[in-house]
Design a protein around this motif. Structure first.
Motif, PDB file in Angstrom:
ATOM      1  N   ALA A  77       0.651  -1.290   0.002  1.00 31.65           N
ATOM      2  CA  ALA A  77      -0.076   0.160   0.017  1.00 31.65           C
ATOM      3  C   ALA A  77       0.849   1.116   0.048  1.00 31.65           C
ATOM      4  O   ALA A  77       0.504   2.074  -0.491  1.00 31.65           O
ATOM      5  CB  ALA A  77      -0.986   0.187   1.289  1.00 31.65           C
ATOM      6  N   SER A  78       1.983   1.148   0.898  1.00 38.21           N
ATOM      7  CA  SER A  78       2.766   2.373   0.656  1.00 38.21           C
ATOM      8  C   SER A  78       3.457   2.652  -0.435  1.00 38.21           C
ATOM      9  O   SER A  78       3.763   3.715  -1.158  1.00 38.21           O
ATOM     10  CB  SER A  78       3.798   2.047   1.632  1.00 38.21           C
ATOM     11  N   ALA A  79       3.841   1.545  -1.143  1.00 32.94           N
ATOM     12  CA  ALA A  79       4.559   1.565  -2.472  1.00 32.94           C
ATOM     13  C   ALA A  79       3.635   2.244  -3.487  1.00 32.94           C
ATOM     14  O   ALA A  79       3.755   3.166  -4.383  1.00 32.94           O
ATOM     15  CB  ALA A  79       5.039   0.581  -3.099  1.00 32.94           C
ATOM     16  N   ALA A  80       2.394   1.875  -3.511  1.00 36.34           N
ATOM     17  CA  ALA A  80       1.377   2.249  -4.313  1.00 36.34           C
ATOM     18  C   ALA A  80       1.031   3.799  -3.984  1.00 36.34           C
ATOM     19  O   ALA A  80       0.747   4.603  -5.065  1.00 36.34           O
ATOM     20  CB  ALA A  80       0.119   1.567  -4.555  1.00 36.34           C
ATOM     21  N   GLY A  81       0.900   3.942  -2.830  1.00 32.80           N
ATOM     22  CA  GLY A  81       0.540   5.471  -2.512  1.00 32.80           C
ATOM     23  C   GLY A  81       1.486   6.462  -2.850  1.00 32.80           C
ATOM     24  O   GLY A  81       1.272   7.504  -3.502  1.00 32.80           O
ATOM     25  N   ALA A  82       2.786   5.851  -2.926  1.00 37.22           N
ATOM     26  CA  ALA A  82       4.118   6.742  -3.295  1.00 37.22           C
ATOM     27  C   ALA A  82       4.060   7.004  -4.735  1.00 37.22           C
ATOM     28  O   ALA A  82       4.164   8.053  -5.460  1.00 37.22           O
ATOM     29  CB  ALA A  82       5.244   6.208  -2.838  1.00 37.22           C
ATOM     30  N   ALA A  83       3.539   6.219  -5.569  1.00 36.89           N
ATOM     31  CA  ALA A  83       3.483   5.792  -6.851  1.00 36.89           C
ATOM     32  C   ALA A  83       2.337   6.947  -7.330  1.00 36.89           C
ATOM     33  O   ALA A  83       2.530   7.548  -8.498  1.00 36.89           O
ATOM     34  CB  ALA A  83       3.281   4.657  -7.529  1.00 36.89           C
ATOM     35  N   ALA A  84       1.358   7.056  -6.586  1.00 36.51           N
ATOM     36  CA  ALA A  84       0.039   7.852  -7.087  1.00 36.51           C
ATOM     37  C   ALA A  84       0.807   9.312  -7.004  1.00 36.51           C
ATOM     38  O   ALA A  84      -0.188  10.162  -7.588  1.00 36.51           O
ATOM     39  CB  ALA A  84      -0.989   7.839  -5.914  1.00 36.51           C
ATOM     40  N   LEU A  85       2.020   9.734  -6.305  1.00 37.94           N
ATOM     41  CA  LEU A  85       2.262  10.983  -6.206  1.00 37.94           C
ATOM     42  C   LEU A  85       3.005  11.639  -7.649  1.00 37.94           C
ATOM     43  O   LEU A  85       3.108  12.529  -7.917  1.00 37.94           O
ATOM     44  CB  LEU A  85       2.894  11.091  -5.059  1.00 37.94           C
ATOM     45  N   VAL A  86       3.516  10.464  -8.157  1.00 35.11           N
ATOM     46  CA  VAL A  86       4.182  10.789  -9.435  1.00 35.11           C
ATOM     47  C   VAL A  86       3.659  11.472 -10.655  1.00 35.11           C
ATOM     48  O   VAL A  86       4.060  12.602 -11.132  1.00 35.11           O
ATOM     49  CB  VAL A  86       4.973   9.313  -9.897  1.00 35.11           C
ATOM     50  N   PRO A  87       2.369  10.837 -10.779  1.00 34.29           N
ATOM     51  CA  PRO A  87       1.688  11.438 -12.157  1.00 34.29           C
ATOM     52  C   PRO A  87       1.387  12.853 -11.941  1.00 34.29           C
ATOM     53  O   PRO A  87       1.223  13.935 -12.631  1.00 34.29           O
ATOM     54  CB  PRO A  87       0.434  10.627 -12.640  1.00 34.29           C
ATOM     55  N   ALA A  88       0.932  12.976 -10.342  1.00 29.81           N
ATOM     56  CA  ALA A  88       0.532  14.411  -9.983  1.00 29.81           C
ATOM     57  C   ALA A  88       1.477  15.504  -9.849  1.00 29.81           C
ATOM     58  O   ALA A  88       1.352  16.578 -10.283  1.00 29.81           O
ATOM     59  CB  ALA A  88      -0.073  14.205  -8.548  1.00 29.81           C
ATOM     60  N   ALA A  89       2.674  15.027  -9.389  1.00 32.61           N
ATOM     61  CA  ALA A  89       3.966  15.799  -9.646  1.00 32.61           C
ATOM     62  C   ALA A  89       4.221  16.132 -11.195  1.00 32.61           C
ATOM     63  O   ALA A  89       4.740  17.235 -11.449  1.00 32.61           O
ATOM     64  CB  ALA A  89       4.950  15.127  -8.642  1.00 32.61           C
TER      65      ALA A  89
END
Length: 666
Positions: free
Chosen positions: A63-75
């Protein structure tokens, strides 16, 4: 488990479907209805793509890895907007508060009806889907959780080939975020798709077509759950969970495509944002279930042709006829090349040649089912069908909606081909959806929702006109009680009450047939008594041991339910394990059996008496798993009624000399 206990899993599923996408939507510059209604596309894409990337990099899925990945396209969206300024941002203002409020409040009936159907249909949140495909999906989830690899490039045959894994990725995150049992997380993710995600997607497409119309947005939610074929049909048949996820994204892809083509009414996106959203939708559907990608293409065919002809006509009027003709020819050539290329792909060919289904009714009966929204033998929805038919007539009034009746008829033709014809010629068109009438029927509500909304609004307008032609007192004619919004609300309420009264019982009963704990042996793969026995088996079998069993008696679910590894996690024999399926009970006399058992660490065998789906030829694929009590080298260690667990001693002389007393359950 109570429904209250399942709430964390439902909240987790909804959060994973919305939150990563909302971050990307807002970073892209979308606001209001646009930001939230398209969020599931961004969420699905980022989760499925990150799972592939993590699989390639060897990063464990969490869950933490997927949550971190969600920030990439937003950034990334934020950086691009900073670099390019307003040229990249959607130059579309959010709707007025009253328009947004109409859309959100209109979703409340969908939420109430949908959750009611889910609760009544599932009965308990932990009930299993007793269907053929569910065995694969449950065990695929277990494989994701144990291997830490959620990549679509690895899920096929559990680690060796491609299988679109977006549904499994999202559901596994629901498990990891809520600590819910695997079946509960699967059910709650399914509920989130049907009750939250699908109505949101319909709201987006309705807003794109009808504009900031308060009446239209107010009744879209009700219309989205008024059809039995979707979402409930795919929750019942198959069970087709990945397809349900993918089809729920189709309205968003179509809405983005309409913005690109300039076929919206005060649309929520400019072309830049529309291209980003459209491309993301293709990625999301491709990694959820690719046939939804073809659904988007099919629905955009007519609007695309209209836009191309309009552009060519505009070029001609501007004196650029040659440019228009060359542009049209280029688009046509690209379309033909794409069609040829797609049909040349081996994976597409295998899907198109899927001939399991046979015609089951006449063409006339299939057409009648479409007209009455009663596909695949469902109850007729008379009032809803009348609204759809009315919507088809009213759609001819505007170029924005002109394509809808023709698209609906096109989808109907695909269903009729699958339900009543099934030839090599029809497979050219229906093959993208496995030539399956259930999948094709599930597409009809995509256009059906819009036509029903248009039918209700158009009828309300006609009633308003009729009232103005009557010799009524002017005060009565001008009252808000006979305004278009009021009449739309009244018709929408009537549609809600009548339609749900007529079809809700069918939806509930169809789910109950699929999600149950008891039933006849031919209908139920794993009964509650078997689940209890599997819990005892899990306490006996060492963690590193593999259990062999005929998957058709339910033992395939031992792994999904308890984590105890099984030799056959599918209902069909796994590649390389066919010999054991045929000869395991000959372990005492066949050295090859012992060699394969040692290689695969098979040390236990399980045997039951009930067989699921007796008419399926696959039931005859496991003769080596029968009559274990009469076979030498099988030591009974656990028993509950007809259910038995054996330790295989035939290949180990030390175990063969030890004869413990078997334990017996109720």
């Amino acid at each position: 488990m109570s429904w209250l206990d399942a709430v964390p899993a439902l909240v987790a599923a909804v959060a994973w479907l919305l939150v990563p996408g909302v971050l990307s939507s807002y970073a892209l510059g979308l606001r209001g209805l646009a930001a939230w209604t398209v969020a599931p596309v961004f969420s699905t894409a980022v989760i499925a793509v990150s799972a592939i990337v993590f699989g390639k990099l060897g990063i464990a899925w969490s869950a933490s890895a997927a949550g971190a990945a969600a920030l990439v396209p937003a950034a990334a969206f934020l950086l691009v907007r900073l670099a390019f300024g307003r040229g990249f941002s959607p130059a579309v203002r959010p709707d007025q508060v009253k328009v947004r409020l109409a859309g959100w409040l209109g979703l409340l009936p969908a939420l109430a009806i949908g959750l009611s159907i889910i609760v009544q249909g599932f009965r308990t949140p932990a009930n299993l889907s007793q269907t053929y495909d569910a065995v694969f999906h449950y065990n695929a989830l277990r494989w994701v959780l144990e291997s830490g690899n959620a990549s679509s490039l690895a899920l096929g045959s559990f680690g060796s080939s491609f299988y679109p894994a977006a549904w499994h990725d999202i559901t596994s995150l629901a498990v990891l975020s809520s600590a819910a049992p695997l079946p509960v997380a699967a059910n709650m993710t399914t509920a989130a798709i049907a009750v939250f995600m699908w109505p949101l997607a319909c709201l987006f497409l309705s807003r794109q077509i009808f504009g900031p119309s308060i009446p239209a947005l107010a009744i879209t939610g009700t219309a989205s759950v008024a059809f039995a074929a979707f979402p409930w049909g795919l929750l019942h048949f198959g069970v087709l969970w990945p397809n349900a996820l993918s089809f729920a994204l189709v309205p968003i892809g179509v809405g983005a495509g309409l913005s690109i083509l300039g076929m919206t009414t005060q649309g929520l996106l400019n072309r830049t944002a529309a291209w980003v959203l459209f491309g993301t939708t293709l990625v999301a559907t491709g990694l959820a279930q690719p046939n939804a990608t073809f659904s988007i293409a099919a629905l955009l065919l007519l609007p695309g042709c209209h836009a191309l002809v309009s552009w060519m006509h505009g070029q001609h009027r501007a004196g650029r006829t040659t440019r228009g003709l060359l542009g049209g020819a280029a688009v046509l050539a690209l379309a033909v090349a794409s069609w040829v290329f797609v049909h040349s792909l081996s994976r597409i060919t295998s899907v198109k040649n899927y001939d399991r289904w046979q015609p089951f009714q006449s063409i006339t009966a299939a057409v009648g089912e479409v007209l009455l929204n009663a596909t695949n033998g469902r109850d007729a929805l008379w009032l809803l069908s009348a609204a759809v038919v009315a919507g088809m007539f009213f759609a001819f009034r505007s170029r924005i909606t002109l394509w809808l009746p023709f698209a609906h008829v096109g989808l109907a033709a695909l269903f009729v081909m699958a339900a009543a014809v099934q030839t090599s010629t029809t497979h050219i068109f229906t093959g993208f959806w496995y030539n399956d009438s259930h999948r094709l029927a599930a597409m009809l509500p995509i256009t059906g929702v819009l036509l029903a909304v248009g039918g209700v609004i158009g009828t309300a307008a006609k009633l308003r006109e009729w009232a103005h032609t009557r010799e009524l007192p002017s005060r009565m004619r001008n009252t808000r009680l006979i305004s278009v919004p009021a009449l739309t609300g009244a018709l929408g309420a009537l549609l809600l009450v009548v339609t749900t009264t007529w079809y809700q019982n069918w939806a509930v009963e169809s789910l109950r047939m699929t999600y149950r704990a008891v039933g006849s042996s031919a209908e139920t793969l794993v009964e509650s008594s078997e689940q209890e026995f599997y819990s005892r088996v899990d306490r006996v079998v060492p963690d590193d041991a593999v259990v062999a069993g005929d998957p058709w008696d339910g033992s395939a679910m031992l792994w999904a339910l308890t984590g105890t590894h099984v030799l056959f996690p599918h209902l069909n024999p796994s590649s390389g394990n066919e010999y054991l399926a045929e000869h395991l009970n000959e372990a005492a006399t066949d050295p090859k059996v012992c060699r394969l058992m040692s290689k695969l660490n098979v040390r236990y065998a399980i045997e039951g008496t009930s067989q699921y789906w007796l008419s399926n030829p696959g039931n005859d694929s496991y003769p080596g798993l029968t009559d274990l009590s009469k076979s030498a080298g099988f030591e009974l260690v656990e028993q509950q009624g007809p259910l038995r667990l054996y330790r295989i001693t035939a290949c180990d002389p030390e175990l063969a000399s030890h004869t413990p007393e078997p334990r017996s359950g109720a």
